[in-house]
Write an enzyme that holds these catalytic residues in place. Structure first.
Site, short mmCIF file in Angstrom:
data_model
loop_
_atom_site.label_atom_id
_atom_site.label_comp_id
_atom_site.label_asym_id
_atom_site.label_seq_id
_atom_site.Cartn_x
_atom_site.Cartn_y
_atom_site.Cartn_z
N ASN A 80 0.83 -1.21 0.00
CA ASN A 80 0.00 0.00 0.00
C ASN A 80 0.86 1.25 0.00
O ASN A 80 0.60 2.22 -0.74
CB ASN A 80 -0.90 0.02 1.24
CG ASN A 80 -2.07 -0.93 1.14
OD1 ASN A 80 -2.36 -1.49 0.10
ND2 ASN A 80 -2.75 -1.13 2.27
N ARG B 61 -10.76 -4.24 -14.44
CA ARG B 61 -9.60 -5.04 -14.05
C ARG B 61 -9.96 -6.50 -14.26
O ARG B 61 -10.99 -6.96 -13.79
CB ARG B 61 -9.21 -4.81 -12.58
CG ARG B 61 -8.80 -3.38 -12.27
CD ARG B 61 -8.23 -3.29 -10.85
NE ARG B 61 -8.09 -1.93 -10.41
CZ ARG B 61 -7.05 -1.14 -10.68
NH1 ARG B 61 -6.07 -1.62 -11.40
NH2 ARG B 61 -6.99 0.09 -10.23
N ARG C 83 -5.25 1.81 -13.33
CA ARG C 83 -3.89 1.99 -12.83
C ARG C 83 -3.25 0.68 -12.36
O ARG C 83 -3.83 -0.07 -11.59
CB ARG C 83 -3.89 3.01 -11.69
CG ARG C 83 -2.51 3.29 -11.12
CD ARG C 83 -2.57 4.38 -10.07
NE ARG C 83 -2.69 5.69 -10.66
CZ ARG C 83 -3.42 6.67 -10.15
NH1 ARG C 83 -4.13 6.47 -9.08
NH2 ARG C 83 -3.46 7.85 -10.73
N HIS D 172 -15.33 3.25 -15.08
CA HIS D 172 -15.11 2.49 -13.85
C HIS D 172 -16.34 1.68 -13.46
O HIS D 172 -16.28 0.85 -12.56
CB HIS D 172 -14.75 3.47 -12.72
CG HIS D 172 -14.31 2.82 -11.45
ND1 HIS D 172 -15.05 2.86 -10.29
CD2 HIS D 172 -13.20 2.12 -11.15
CE1 HIS D 172 -14.42 2.22 -9.33
NE2 HIS D 172 -13.29 1.75 -9.82
N ARG E 285 -13.70 2.55 4.22
CA ARG E 285 -12.53 1.71 4.41
C ARG E 285 -11.25 2.54 4.47
O ARG E 285 -10.39 2.29 5.29
CB ARG E 285 -12.41 0.69 3.27
CG ARG E 285 -11.26 -0.30 3.49
CD ARG E 285 -11.05 -1.24 2.33
NE ARG E 285 -10.17 -0.67 1.32
CZ ARG E 285 -10.50 -0.45 0.06
NH1 ARG E 285 -11.71 -0.74 -0.35
NH2 ARG E 285 -9.65 0.08 -0.79
N HIS F 290 -15.23 -3.53 -0.09
CA HIS F 290 -15.13 -2.85 -1.38
C HIS F 290 -16.46 -2.35 -1.92
O HIS F 290 -16.50 -1.51 -2.82
CB HIS F 290 -14.49 -3.82 -2.39
CG HIS F 290 -14.07 -3.19 -3.68
ND1 HIS F 290 -14.72 -3.44 -4.87
CD2 HIS F 290 -13.06 -2.33 -3.97
CE1 HIS F 290 -14.13 -2.76 -5.84
NE2 HIS F 290 -13.13 -2.08 -5.33
#
Length: 721
Positions: A72, A403, A433, A463, A592, A620
């Site tokens: 991270n 993704r 990314r 997205h 989160r 998520h």
């Protein structure tokens, strides 16, 4: 260019004009009403670290949280810190969300990050490493090995490591070598035995080899030696005839953010490939060094890498604790979380003697809400697309791909569908990314199979998580839709918590049909019935509902706002929540990561509660729920409360209408916010406090364990019936 394209789509209407007229008395709100987003992100990563420090968690899970913390932080420096530095260098040093200069924020980041990295190193050396050793997994050092173990590792070094090492000298004939981002290196000082001259060499620790080398032996204790330790003790083999004086580990982080000018690039993929190549040569932004590095070596690195003292992080060895990810291969289930096996969502369970459920039939019967990873991705989303690919009555499939996994069955289903003659549209976001290269590969494979591949709108990253299947039934076209909060990725679906809604509702089908047409065209239409779509009306739609709760509270009606997101940063949304709170609306925020909202503003944030939950799964999903005077309006989707999501991305929220699904989502939220559930509470001055035990020292409820047991019970109830 984007604005003009949107204006040409005819986006203004009376409804929005009326909404813009809503009073926004921001003058009544204090100036310093937001937490700095970068410092808030560091607070999030501290919460990850606190999981590693928790001695009640299984030992290998604690090691994994240390690796996650390190990974991270790398991304934070490569993107967020790099962005701040780029603003300063280019002269675009606009103030941050709290009105401070990027230079001041960089100083704050440096101070906080230094402290966190030292705490991270201490958690490993003083807590997690000893706990692993007590459990039979020892990370050892060369000096602690027996002669027989050293001999065996020397043989391993000669056979597997030595041939791939590339020592690079630095002298008048050899300039200082390029140091790639995130590589682990050894800075070596040597003396020429003939001339007595001291030289410098750099040696890269090969990233393709196991970072932790297993020590051969018959002991019940599994022992591992860091690869850099093995290399360090064989430097004489690399510099024959030279005296090795000293060696120190170091690691460099570079700017790896991607900047693409789409409207100036005829071929987006080619431009992105070129940018990915340039990324490897981004400017340095952090230098991590072993705490035993001498000043002579450090001065040389600072000079050659053109880095400042503020960007140097002196840490105890070993550097780069991402290497602890390699412990995932250790076969010790007793040192991990007890296994959670996902169940098949009840509507998608086979009936009778059928080995496969009819996904379309189940969706026609009623909307289906699935909750990953508690409910299986393979038997829901994947099965939906695979059944569509082989069904002769399916005419078309349209899907967004943000993704994807390297061996994606989702992509394969689209390829199979195209090869069987169906119309298939894949909107591939190649700018996701750090997944850009992977998505480029799949985009080209899809194109070769005959899939219509598009890359969305110029300037807007796509997205949203959408899939649409069009099937001919009784001479009519039936739409089957899926709107999710997470990516179409089978691998991450096992560790990311997400919701997905399947529906045969004709209105949702029409909404998705129009949205896909516009994504493959030029602009986003404004009006949808069950969708809120960014960048044009998702923000306004949420603000309208927040303001409606404020009005209800002022009218003496019950009012309640619940929002679950990954990040809460957008100032306009936060200000609206402040105004609602000030009017008496109960506001519950479950976040989160980054959170810029404050809870210590008297008279303004009195009714705001903020919680954060981290655990074995990455929370998520995004949920937006408004009481609406007893008629709850609940949405799920892909959007976080950030400028980029609301203004520079195509995002979609779908309104959930089934009362049972609404009840499930609200109950999930209430369990998370319950004081009896393990969570972090946001308090004064932006301090997060973990609540894991009650007043008697007994462990509180783990949300994720509780949710798994509830979903299993739901399945058992169905079986009994």
């Amino acid at each position: 260019m984007i604005d003009s394209a949107l204006a040409d789509a005819g986006l203004g209407d009376a409804e929005d004009d009326d909404f813009d007229a809503i009073e926004s008395p921001d003058s009544l709100l204090p100036d310093h009403r937001y937490h700095d987003r970068e410092v808030s992100w560091l607070a999030f990563n501290q919460r990850v670290l606190e999981l590693a420090e928790d001695a009640t968690l299984p030992e290998l899970e604690r090691a994994n949280f240390l690796a996650i913390f390190a990974s991270n932080l790398d991304e934070f420096f490569m993107v967020r810190v790099a962005g701040l530095k780029r603003r300063i260098v280019t002269g675009l040093a606009v103030p941050t969300n709290v009105g401070r200069s990027p230079a001041d924020v960089l100083a704050d980041i440096s101070r906080e990050a230094h402290a966190l990295q030292l705490r991270h190193a201490a958690a490993w050396t003083e807590s997690v490493r000893p706990a692993l050793a007590d459990a039979g997994i020892e990370i050892t050092e060369w000096d602690m090995l027996t002669d027989a173990e050293r001999a065996a590792l020397t043989e391993y070094f000669q056979l597997h490591v030595f041939p791939v090492l590339m020592p690079l000298a630095v002298d008048p004939a050899h300039p200082f070598p390029y140091i790639s981002g995130l590589s682990l290196n050894l800075a070596i000082r040597i003396r020429n035995a003939r001339t007595g001259r001291q030289e410098f060499a750099r040696l890269k620790v090969p990233p393709m080899l196991p970072r932790l080398v297993e020590v051969p032996g018959s002991s019940e204790i599994a022992r591992y030696l860091p690869l850099e330790d093995l290399i360090s003790n064989h430097l004489g083999d690399l510099f024959p005839g030279m005296e090795v004086l000293d060696h120190h580990a170091f690691r460099l982080t570079r700017n790896e953010d991607v900047e693409i000018e789409e409207d100036e690039s005829e071929n987006l993929i080619q431009a992105l490939e070129a940018e990915l190549l340039r990324r490897r040569f981004g400017p340095p932004i952090r230098l991590e060094i072993a705490d035993d590095m001498d000043d002579l070596t450090l001065d040389l690195l600072i000079k050659e890498l053109d880095i400042t003292d503020q960007e140097v992080y002196r840490l105890p060895s070993p550097l780069d604790l991402r290497g602890l990810f390699s412990l995932s291969r250790v076969n010790r289930p007793d040192l991990r979380y007890p296994p959670h096996l996902p169940t098949t969502a009840v509507p998608f369970q086979p009936t009778g003697s059928n080995s496969r459920a009819d996904i379309f039939r189940a969706i026609r019967k009623s909307d289906v809400l699935v909750h990953h990873p508690y409910e299986s991705f393979a038997t829901s989303v994947q099965a939906f697309l695979e059944q569509a690919a082989r069904d002769p009555d399916v005419l078309a499939i349209k899907q967004t791909l943000y993704r994807t996994s390297g061996d994606s069955p989702i992509v394969q289903a689209l390829i199979d569908a195209a090869e069987s003659g169906k119309q298939v549209l894949a909107l591939v976001e190649v700018k996701a990314r750090f997944d850009e290269a992977n998505n480029i590969v799949w985009a080209r494979k899809l194109e070769k199979a005959g899939v219509h591949v598009v890359y969305g709108l110029v300037g807007l990253k796509t997205h949203c998580k959408l899939a649409l299947v069009i099937r001919e039934e009784d001479g009519k076209l039936q739409h089957y839709s899926h709107v999710g909060t997470g990516n179409y990725n089978p691998k991450t679906s096992r560790i990311y918590e997400d919701f997905g809604l399947f529906t045969a509702d004709a209105q949702v089908g029409k909404d998705l049909t129009r949205l896909f047409n516009e994504l493959s065209g030029y602009a986003i239409e404004k009006k949808f019935k069950r969708l809120l779509v960014a960048p044009l009306h998702l923000r306004k739609g949420l603000l309208r509902q927040i303001d409606n709760e404020r009005k209800n509270a002022e009218a003496g009606k019950a009012a309640h706002i619940r929002i679950k997101v990954n990040s809460m940063v957008d100032e306009e949304i936060i200000d609206a929540l402040y105004r609602a709170s000030g009017a008496g609306v109960k506001v519950d925020i479950w976040v989160r990561g980054i959170c810029s909202i404050k809870v210590d503003l008297p008279g303004i944030s009195d009714n705001i509660t903020v919680r954060s939950i981290l655990g074995r799964y990455l929370e998520h999903s995004r949920i937006f729920a408004f009481d609406n005077d007893g008629d709850p309006q609940v949405h799920i989707g892909s959007a976080d409360m950030m400028h980029r999501n609301l203004d520079r991305r195509v995002e979609a929220l779908v309104r959930v209408t089934d009362p049972a699904h609404i009840s499930e989502l609200l109950s999930f939220f209430d369990l998370a916010l319950d004081d009896g559930t393990i969570s972090w509470h946001l308090g004064e001055d932006g301090v997060w406090t973990r609540h894991a035990v009650n007043a008697d020292g007994e462990s509180l409820i783990d949300l994720q364990d509780k949710t798994m047991s509830q979903i299993r019970r739901r399945r058992r109830t169905r079986t009994v019936r």
